[in-house]
Scaffold this active site. Structure first.
Site, PDB file in Angstrom:
ATOM      1  N   ARG A 186       0.858  -1.201   0.000  1.00  0.00           N
ATOM      2  CA  ARG A 186       0.000   0.000   0.000  1.00  0.00           C
ATOM      3  C   ARG A 186       0.889   1.244   0.000  1.00  0.00           C
ATOM      4  NH1 ARG A 186      -1.516   1.902   4.686  1.00  0.00           N
ATOM      5  NH2 ARG A 186      -2.031  -0.118   5.573  1.00  0.00           N
ATOM      6  N   TYR A 238     -16.799  17.684 -14.214  1.00  0.00           N
ATOM      7  CA  TYR A 238     -17.373  16.343 -14.321  1.00  0.00           C
ATOM      8  C   TYR A 238     -18.443  16.198 -13.227  1.00  0.00           C
ATOM      9  CZ  TYR A 238     -17.542  11.322 -13.428  1.00  0.00           C
ATOM     10  OH  TYR A 238     -17.961  10.056 -13.191  1.00  0.00           O
ATOM     11  N   LYS A 261      -8.887   7.739 -18.839  1.00  0.00           N
ATOM     12  CA  LYS A 261      -9.203   8.377 -20.111  1.00  0.00           C
ATOM     13  C   LYS A 261      -7.980   8.385 -21.040  1.00  0.00           C
ATOM     14  CE  LYS A 261     -13.229   8.931 -18.187  1.00  0.00           C
ATOM     15  NZ  LYS A 261     -13.149   8.979 -16.777  1.00  0.00           N
ATOM     16  N   ASP A 315      -7.977  19.832 -13.134  1.00  0.00           N
ATOM     17  CA  ASP A 315      -8.306  18.499 -13.642  1.00  0.00           C
ATOM     18  C   ASP A 315      -7.955  18.527 -15.132  1.00  0.00           C
ATOM     19  OD1 ASP A 315      -9.498  16.277 -14.776  1.00  0.00           O
ATOM     20  OD2 ASP A 315     -11.295  16.364 -13.515  1.00  0.00           O
TER      21      ASP A 315
END
Ligand SMILES: Cc1ncc(COP(=O)(O)O)c(C=O)c1O
Length: 379
Positions: A46, A98, A195, A170
């Site tokens: 992690r 978004y 994306k 973003d």
């Protein structure tokens, strides 16, 4: 090094154990330690993973940052960014982000005492007026999803910094190939790697890039403490996708321009939103701020009925959420990606019932035009 070279080589060192040219997928949860406190820099997956690390080094280089941290999704990256703000502080946010970003801020983070103002950041004065003494973050999305409105990163960064706020962009829609917000004044950049960065519609992920070491340190702390890490396999997929980012983006761009011209001159289209069109309100800003105009376009067919019939007819253009893949994806923002925004607000922002969004892929553009032509004939 040039951008294409960085895409292929940054972070992609030959594997120290075997010389493997492709960074291996380190599918391990933990690492053997030589003794107490003696290890090779990796203790628990992690906290550190070599495949994820390679991706983070790669994207940090592409965005021109000091470091990056990869997360389990674009929304997990957005959530990590939101930890730069505490209760009692205020965020100024583009009003056309978004839909999931809007949902996260209004329905989750607002519960923890953070205040928000959603403003039209394409109007810098509106942005300036929204700042308060307790504003700590300016969140920009440019071009915005799905209306393709731009905002001036450099100008807004000056405004935010004068008020002591951090600037976050973003950069999912543009990718670092088209736009490098850190060089324009932003402090942090994030992506849904789902994306254009990955580009093949086969992975969900997110990444945040920082310009200052103290911000990267905080992101590393958040990544380890909250645990929404990107898996080794997804890290590998994105790293692999980025190697062809430049050639994909060049083709996306050529096809995008062609499809935008086609839509703009089609008699059944009321309005086409694409920064590459000369009548786009921020066409000049796009030329200044971006290296190209990309492959994201939205267009209005006038009614929900027309949009529904049109979307039922396309074949090569796949009806689906998401964007930035090699295949052309088409969607209906009002009922899909932006359904979580109240209807009146959606209409006010131009996310009308007839609006269709297209993420132009890298297929032969003649085939895409033929597919759209057929769908138009039937509405
Ligand atoms: C601009 C933008 N930012 C963030 C996200 C969220 O990313 P993810 O779906 O990887 O969580 C999306 C998803 O569509 C997006 O389009």
């Amino acid at each position: 090094m040039g951008f294409s070279t960085e895409c292929i080589h940054a972070g992609n060192e030959p594997d120290p154990a075997t010389g493997a040219v492709a960074v291996p997928i380190y599918q391990t949860s933990t690492y053997v330690q030589e003794g107490l406190g003696k290890h090779k820099g990796y203790e628990y997956a992690r906290t550190q993973n070599p495949t994820r690390r390679a991706l983070e080094v790669n994207v940090a280089a592409l965005e021109g940052g000091v470091g990056a941290r990869a997360f389990a999704s674009g929304m997990a990256a957005a959530t990590a960014v939101s930890t730069f703000v505490k209760a009692g502080e205020h965020v100024v946010c583009s009003n056309m982000t978004y839909g999931g970003t809007y949902r996260y801020y209004t329905q989750i983070q607002a519960r923890y005492g953070v205040e928000f103002s959603f403003v039209d950041t394409s109007e810098p004065e509106e942005g300036r007026a929204a700042f308060r003494p307790n504003t700590r973050l300016l969140l920009l999305e440019t071009p915005t999803n799905p209306t393709m409105v731009l905002c001036d990163i450099s100008l807004l960064s000056d405004i935010a910094h004068a008020g002591g706020a951090l600037v976050v962009v973003d950069n999912t829609f543009a990718s670092p190939y088209l736009q490098r917000p850190l060089a324009l004044g932003a402090d942090l950049v994030y992506h849904s790697t789902t994306k254009f960065l990955n580009g093949h519609s086969d992975s969900v992920g997110g990444i945040v890039v920082a310009k200052k070491p103290e911000h990267e340190e905080w992101l590393a702390f958040v990544q380890n403490s909250s645990g929404a890490i990107l898996s080794p396999f997804d890290s590998w997929l994105v790293l692999r996708g980025i190697k062809t980012l430049v050639v994909r983006m060049e083709r996306h761009e050529t096809n995008g321009r062609e499809i935008a011209r086609y839509l703009a001159s089609h008699p059944k289209v009321l309005r086409t939103n694409y920064p590459g069109l000369p009548d786009h309100p921020q066409h000049e800003l796009a030329k200044r701020q971006m290296r190209g105009f990309g492959a994201m376009i939205s267009f209005d067919l006038g009614s929900l009925d027309a949009a529904t019939r049109f979307l039922a007819r396309v074949r090569l253009c796949s009806l689906g959420e998401s964007l930035g893949g090699v295949e052309t994806l088409i969607s209906h923002p009002a009922t899909m990606t932006h359904a979580s925004i109240p209807e009146a607000e959606r209409n006010r922002l131009g996310v009308t019932p007839g609006l269709v969004r297209i993420s132009v892929g890298i297929e032969d553009v003649e085939d895409l035009v033929a597919d759209l032509d057929t769908a138009f004939e039937l509405i």
